[in-house]
Design an enzyme around this catalytic site. Structure first.
Site, PDB file in Angstrom:
ATOM      1  CG  HIS A  52      -1.784   1.281   1.356  1.00 23.24           C
ATOM      2  ND1 HIS A  52      -1.334   2.210   2.174  1.00 23.24           N
ATOM      3  CD2 HIS A  52      -2.781   1.680   0.718  1.00 23.24           C
ATOM      4  CE1 HIS A  52      -2.157   3.509   2.092  1.00 23.24           C
ATOM      5  NE2 HIS A  52      -3.078   2.958   1.214  1.00 23.24           N
ATOM      6  CD  GLU A  55      -3.131   2.591  -3.760  1.00 21.86           C
ATOM      7  OE1 GLU A  55      -4.221   3.373  -3.764  1.00 21.86           O
ATOM      8  OE2 GLU A  55      -3.369   1.388  -2.854  1.00 21.86           O
ATOM      9  CG  HIS A  56       0.205   6.440  -0.688  1.00 18.87           C
ATOM     10  ND1 HIS A  56      -0.634   7.553  -0.667  1.00 18.87           N
ATOM     11  CD2 HIS A  56      -0.474   5.363  -0.208  1.00 18.87           C
ATOM     12  CE1 HIS A  56      -1.789   7.415   0.082  1.00 18.87           C
ATOM     13  NE2 HIS A  56      -1.637   5.903   0.288  1.00 18.87           N
ATOM     14  CD  GLU A 134      -4.885   5.614   2.847  1.00 14.21           C
ATOM     15  OE1 GLU A 134      -5.566   4.566   2.488  1.00 14.21           O
ATOM     16  OE2 GLU A 134      -3.975   6.054   2.316  1.00 14.21           O
TER      17      GLU A 134
END
Length: 432
Positions: A52, A55-56, A134
């Site tokens: 994840h 993903e950034h 987040e």
């Protein structure tokens, strides 16, 4: 209904990158859809959240694309793009005018072959903070936000790769070093661990030439060896209590169920639709409409590669205990073993068919044609598998549904009670 077909041509580069091309001339658009075969299941405890995190990082610049330019270049041609991470894969897509295909391919090639040149300690720190924020917004500071993480920890042994959330733990995100991140990228973000689907108004020969031009020089990465953990089953019922800053208690029931595309997976999708999809579903009709015990209900099969889970989620109305709701849910499950009305199954399958058709109206985006081609290639080895996938549901019978309920929903489950702080008395049974 005529069978759904996604005609395609497929080729592979010498470095292992496999490419699927689907031609659709209805609009002058094309979608490039990358699947990296890495998700949170490729992580290990103590080093979670890396898939994840990338993903950034993948949107923050690469060797020849300065920070911020990835989105700016795509926006200049009217493109949109996004990405997502799951337990089993990470995907990135761009939907853009057909004439700009090479722009998307060049951008993707530059971050596959040149991302490590751009990931600095400062950039890692910035995106680490974004991910931690987040997590605070989606987990720690959201009502019921920690329920899914708590449920996973109860369903799976500590070292099982499905026992932690895709976003990872706050401690692991904080502890990740630049060397850790670089090593993870070198292992998994390679041509031989990726597939590319290109769908839209394109020429197959041009796609082949462009992919060769931009990706052929990227070296093959190490082979990814995946040792699948042993199948998980619960030996006894587990009751878990989570106190949260909420007003209405919520009950989560979860069972282990067949893996994605395994025998019984489609059956459990249909069970979920009959039990908890829409106002005509059994749980909604009984608990929300007729008896007015629940504020909302949901039931669904959460399919995944190493094994799925079937979940029922019920939010109580004020003054209703979760023990009462659990009893009613169990009674509805028991009632399903006495038979399913053909119209219930027909309604469920019609809804699934509608979802199929809706998703395939678009060449791009989540669930669009490019994404579906990649999904089917990853799970079945055959990109044009939509008709076979839909047939799994169309051939279901009421007896199949009854059998699936008996086989899977009468096994031990995890019963998670999420209650307001200090109101453990509202929990279902002896939750702890």
């Amino acid at each position: 209904m005529e069978p759904i077909r996604l005609p395609y041509e497929m080729f592979a580069l010498a470095n292992g990158l496999r490419v699927v091309v689907h031609v659709d001339r209805r609009a002058p658009l094309v979608c490039t859809d990358f699947w990296y075969h890495v998700g949170s299941k490729e992580e290990v405890r103590g080093r979670t959240g890396f898939a994840h995190l990338f993903e950034h990082l993948m949107f923050e610049g690469s060797e020849h694309v300065p920070e911020g330019a990835f989105d700016e270049l795509l926006e200049q041609v009217g493109a949109i793009n996004n990405g997502s991470t799951s337990t089993d894969r990470t995907n990135y897509w761009e939907l853009l005018p057909s004439h700009a295909l090479d722009l998307a391919l060049w951008l993707e090639a530059d971050r596959m072959g040149g991302l490590l040149h751009a990931i600095t300690a400062a950039q890692l720190e910035a995106q680490r903070d974004v991910v931690k924020n987040e997590r605070r917004q989606s987990y720690e500071n959201r009502p019921y936000g920690l329920a899914s993480e708590t449920l996973l920890a109860a369903l799976y042994p500590e070292e099982h790769p499905y026992s932690w959330p895709v976003i990872g733990s706050m401690a692991d995100i904080t502890a990740a070093t630049l060397d850790d991140v670089h090593a993870f990228f070198r292992q998994y973000y390679t041509p031989n661990n990726a597939t590319l689907a290109v769908a839209g108004d394109v020429d197959v020969g041009h796609v082949r030439d462009s992919v060769e031009r931009w990706f052929a020089d990227i070296p093959r990465g190490p082979d990814v060896i995946r040792a699948a953990p042993r199948p998980v089953q619960l030996d006894s019922e587990l009751r878990v209590l989570l106190e949260d800053d909420i007003t209405l208690p919520r009950l989560y029931l979860a069972w282990h169920s067949p893996a994605v595309f395994a025998a019984g997976d489609a059956d459990m999708d249909a069970v979920g639709a009959i039990l908890g999809h829409g106002r005509a579903s059994r749980l909604h009709r009984s608990l929300v409409y007729q008896r007015q015990l629940a504020q909302s209900v949901a039931a669904y099969q959460s399919s995944a590669v190493l094994g799925s889970t079937f979940r029922i989620v019920v939010t109580a109305r004020p003054g209703v205990s979760l023990s009462t709701l659990e009893g009613e849910v169990r009674r509805e499950i028991e009632a399903m073993t006495r038979g399913i009305e053909p119209r219930e199954l027909e309604r469920a399958v019609n809804g699934i068919e509608t979802g199929f058709i809706d998703s395939l109206q678009n060449v791009g985006g989540f669930g669009g044609r490019a994404d579906q081609l990649n999904m089917y290639l990853y799970h079945t080895g055959e990109p044009d598998y939509a008709a076979e996938d839909l047939a799994r549901y169309q051939r279901l019978t009421p007896d199949d549904i009854v059998r699936a309920v008996r086989d899977h929903l009468f096994r031990p489950a995890v019963a998670l009670s999420v209650v307001p702080v200090g109101r453990a008395d509202l929990a279902a049974g002896a939750a702890a």
